[in-house]
Design a protein around this motif. Structure first.
Motif, short mmCIF file in Angstrom:
data_model
loop_
_atom_site.label_atom_id
_atom_site.label_comp_id
_atom_site.label_asym_id
_atom_site.label_seq_id
_atom_site.Cartn_x
_atom_site.Cartn_y
_atom_site.Cartn_z
N PRO A 259 -49.83 -3.28 -25.59
CA PRO A 259 -49.16 -2.08 -26.10
C PRO A 259 -49.33 -0.94 -25.12
N ARG A 260 -48.32 -0.06 -25.06
CA ARG A 260 -48.39 1.07 -24.13
C ARG A 260 -47.75 2.29 -24.76
N MET A 261 -48.22 3.45 -24.35
CA MET A 261 -47.68 4.71 -24.83
C MET A 261 -46.72 5.28 -23.79
N VAL A 262 -45.52 5.62 -24.23
CA VAL A 262 -44.48 6.13 -23.33
C VAL A 262 -44.06 7.51 -23.81
N THR A 263 -44.09 8.50 -22.92
CA THR A 263 -43.59 9.84 -23.24
C THR A 263 -42.09 9.89 -23.01
N ILE A 264 -41.35 10.23 -24.05
CA ILE A 264 -39.89 10.30 -23.97
C ILE A 264 -39.44 11.73 -23.65
N PHE A 265 -39.90 12.69 -24.44
CA PHE A 265 -39.57 14.10 -24.21
C PHE A 265 -40.84 14.94 -24.33
#
Length: 290
Positions: A259-265
């Protein structure tokens, strides 16, 4: 699109005891694990409570569903919302195949006397679509778009992804649209292509499809298994102008046990907010389903 949700909402509270005491109804947690829901959870269209989940649309064409929380909150404090979603199966998923259609999370003016969701299809229940008006007194709409219409001018939407034909579909994208009512407003603010690089895209290591899985797959509940999707939305009052500072992140899993955390905005949203707001979700399918 089978849209399934668990969500938790709470305020970004100040330190004043009076402010804390004023937040009646929050934190608000809806698990959908029981035979019924809390009284403030309002359903519409094809949305229904299935065993252990909220299903906004079924795996059929031309579905539309919405749910909103009939609890207002003052815009001066900001908001945090967390929700898991699952979008899977159907006829419209796969590499190079456009899914149908997507879902939105939205905020609207809490003083709206009669609620109506927006146009469906590519408008995802927020903006207008042809003869269908947009969300009543909408303030903010974030579309998680599989088919790719929410970031275009299709159906009369206002504005689109830059540097391309306005009607060109942008599948696998997340798009922010601004305030509007009926057939006016709902401007394109910013969009992110989740499966592409470039100014509007993500780095190759961050990329992921909006959908959880294709034909023959089932709902994913384990964050370590491919298809898991969780959204973290935070609205902080904007100290440098009107509106909010938006932070939208997602926990996604596309590889087993990674699992990974992705910043969108992570940016300001310069639109003056109504005194009080409410939050909701909407989803739709068209000629293709997922």
């Amino acid at each position: 699109m089978k849209q399934i949700f668990y969500f938790l909402l709470f305020f970004l509270l100040g330190l004043s005891p009076l402010r804390v005491a004023a937040q009646i109804g929050f934190p608000y947690c809806e698990s959908f694990q029981t035979a019924g829901t809390q009284a403030a959870t309002k359903f519409g269209g094809n949305a229904q409570l299935s065993p252990g989940v909220l299903r906004l649309t079924s795996n059929q064409v031309n579905q539309r569903g919405h749910v909103y929380l009939d609890i207002s909150f003052p815009s001066t404090y900001g908001l945090k919302a967390e929700f898991e979603y699952f979008s899977y199966g159907g006829t419209g998923w796969g590499p190079g195949v456009n899914s149908g259609d997507g879902f939105s999370v939205f905020l609207f003016d809490a003083e709206t006397p009669v609620f109506n969701s927006g146009g469906f299809g590519g408008s995802l229940g927020y903006g207008p679509r042809d003869q269908e008006p947009g969300l009543s007194n909408g303030y903010l709409g974030i579309g998680f778009d599989e088919y790719g219409g929410f970031g275009t001018t299709a159906g009369g939407l206002n504005g689109s992804f830059p540097n391309q034909p306005p009607s060109q579909l942008v599948p696998n994208s997340i798009v922010v649209r601004g305030p509007g009512n009926q057939f006016q407003g709902y401007p394109f603010v910013i969009g992110r292509r989740t499966m592409e690089e470039g100014p509007d895209g993500l780095s190759p290591t961050d990329q992921f499809p909006i959908s959880s899985g294709g034909v023959g797959t089932s709902r994913v509940t384990d964050r370590n298994k491919p298809g898991f999707r969780k959204v973290f939305l935070e609205l902080q009052p904007n100290t440098n102008g009107p509106g909010f500072f938006i932070t939208l992140k997602m926990e996604v899993t596309t590889e087993l046990d990674k699992p990974r955390m992705v910043t969108i905005f992570d940016r300001p949203y310069f639109f003056p907010a109504p005194k009080n707001l409410k939050i909701g979700f909407a989803a739709s399918t068209g000629g293709s389903t997922n």
